[in-house]
Enzyme design. Structure first.
Site, PDB file in Angstrom:
ATOM      1  N   LYS A 176       0.858  -1.190   0.000  1.00  0.00           N
ATOM      2  CA  LYS A 176       0.000   0.000   0.000  1.00  0.00           C
ATOM      3  C   LYS A 176       0.889   1.233   0.000  1.00  0.00           C
ATOM      4  O   LYS A 176       1.705   1.421   0.902  1.00  0.00           O
ATOM      5  CB  LYS A 176      -0.910  -0.024   1.229  1.00  0.00           C
ATOM      6  CG  LYS A 176      -1.768   1.229   1.337  1.00  0.00           C
ATOM      7  CD  LYS A 176      -2.780   1.117   2.462  1.00  0.00           C
ATOM      8  CE  LYS A 176      -3.563   2.408   2.589  1.00  0.00           C
ATOM      9  NZ  LYS A 176      -4.535   2.344   3.695  1.00  0.00           N
ATOM     10  N   LYS A 229      -2.268  -1.516  -3.774  1.00  0.00           N
ATOM     11  CA  LYS A 229      -3.119  -0.332  -3.680  1.00  0.00           C
ATOM     12  C   LYS A 229      -2.294   0.933  -3.723  1.00  0.00           C
ATOM     13  O   LYS A 229      -1.306   0.990  -3.012  1.00  0.00           O
ATOM     14  CB  LYS A 229      -3.874  -0.418  -2.350  1.00  0.00           C
ATOM     15  CG  LYS A 229      -4.748   0.758  -2.060  1.00  0.00           C
ATOM     16  CD  LYS A 229      -5.380   0.598  -0.722  1.00  0.00           C
ATOM     17  CE  LYS A 229      -6.111   1.893  -0.432  1.00  0.00           C
ATOM     18  NZ  LYS A 229      -6.454   2.026   0.942  1.00  0.00           N
TER      19      LYS A 229
END
Ligand code: PBG
Length: 305
Positions: A176, A229
């Site tokens: 992330k 992400k």
């Protein structure tokens, strides 16, 4: 006949924002088509999604009160816990995933415990594990830690196992990045940090090989599904992760990616539906087995036509 990538509603995980109250369906201005919804409205939206063939939702909570300990995150009567119970009750075959993070529940909006202006990794792990356990007790089918603290997958796995939830899988937000594409979400979840940023715990967008190390650690700690992400600017990462590891890969088509499509479409600059389908198809082509997307319902409708 020779098409290599076939998108279906089964690929989607639909993110929803749960808030307190009743009959609440409050539009999120930075994410047209998305709402903060009370539990009763979440149930309706969950039914709608399930009918369209979407197998799973992921819930984010917007609690009534935020504090320094993020108490509402592990309150058995918290908004997410209530929503999980209700959705599982009314739509039992829909997979209910919960986002596990402290930022929506902390008064300062950071993903962890703060002392002297610093975000502390280890003291946060205990809170995250408690939050995940309370989601599992409420009936969640899977938990998804999004905080990016080191060691949280192991901490969550241990506490779940110790409490008889050894069959609840973990989908970790493994790679992330500290991204500017999250800003509409922060309005939606009311989780903008009150000071500083998330760069001490999220990844540098300039790094590619580090993603492999982050994913490897999470798998070692027990992650069953790993996520990359954001998605669009990180397709190389999706592809690397898919090639390197033998576990399902999820891609999060985040709020900023969604809102840019909506904004350009509103100005008449792009063909919204075609762009949406092209983005989702390309994420699958890059290697995503699962796609978290706010477009899920609209895209499912297109695919079912
Ligand atoms: C919480 C969390 C964030 C998102 C998902 N979980 C925001 C952040 O890290 O600031 C972003 C999702 C999106 O932008 O759609 N940690």
């Amino acid at each position: 006949m020779v098409r290599e990538t076939c998108l279906t509603p089964k690929d989607f995980i639909y993110p929803l924002f749960v808030t307190f109250g009743k009959g609440v369906k409050k539009p999120i201005s930075s994410m047209p088509g998305c709402f903060q919804m009370s539990v009763d409205e979440i149930v309706k939206e969950a039914q709608n999604a399930f009918k369209l063939g979407i197998p799973a939702i992921i819930l984010f909570g917007i609690p009534e009160h935020k504090d320094e300990k993020g108490t509402e995150a592990y309150n058995p009567k918290g908004v997410v816990q209530k929503a999980v119970k209700e959705v599982k009750n009314k739509v039992p075959d829909l997979i209910v995933i919960t986002d596990v993070c402290m930022c929506e529940y902390m008064s300062h909006g950071h993903c962890g415990v703060i002392k002297n202006g610093k975000i502390l990794n280890d003291p946060t792990l205990e809170l995250l594990a408690k939050e995940a356990l309370s989601h599992a007790k409420a009936g969640a089918d899977m938990v998804a830690p999004s905080d990016m603290m080191d060691g949280r997958v192991a901490a969550i796995r241990d506490l779940l196992d110790a409490n008889g939830f050894d069959e609840i899988p973990i989908m970790s937000y493994a790679a992330k990045y500290a991204s500017a594409f999250y800003s509409p979400f922060r309005e939606a979840a009311e989780s903008t940090p009150s000071f500083g940023d998330r760069r001490s715990y999220q990844m540098d967008p300039a790094n590619r090989r580090e993603a492999i190390r982050e994913v490897a650690l999470d798998i070692e700690e027990g992650a069953d599904i790993v996520m990359v992400k954001p998605a669009l600017s990180y397709m190389d990462i999706i592809s690397d992760v898919k090639d390197t590891f033998d576990v399902p890969v999820a891609a999060y088509n985040v709020s900023g990616e969604y809102s840019m499509v909506k904004a350009a479409a509103k100005l008449g600059w792009i063909d919204e539906k075609r762009v949406m389908m092209e983005i989702l198809t390309s994420l699958k082509r890059a290697g995503a087995d699962l796609i978290l997307t706010y477009h899920a319902v609209e895209a499912a409708k297109e695919l079912n036509k």
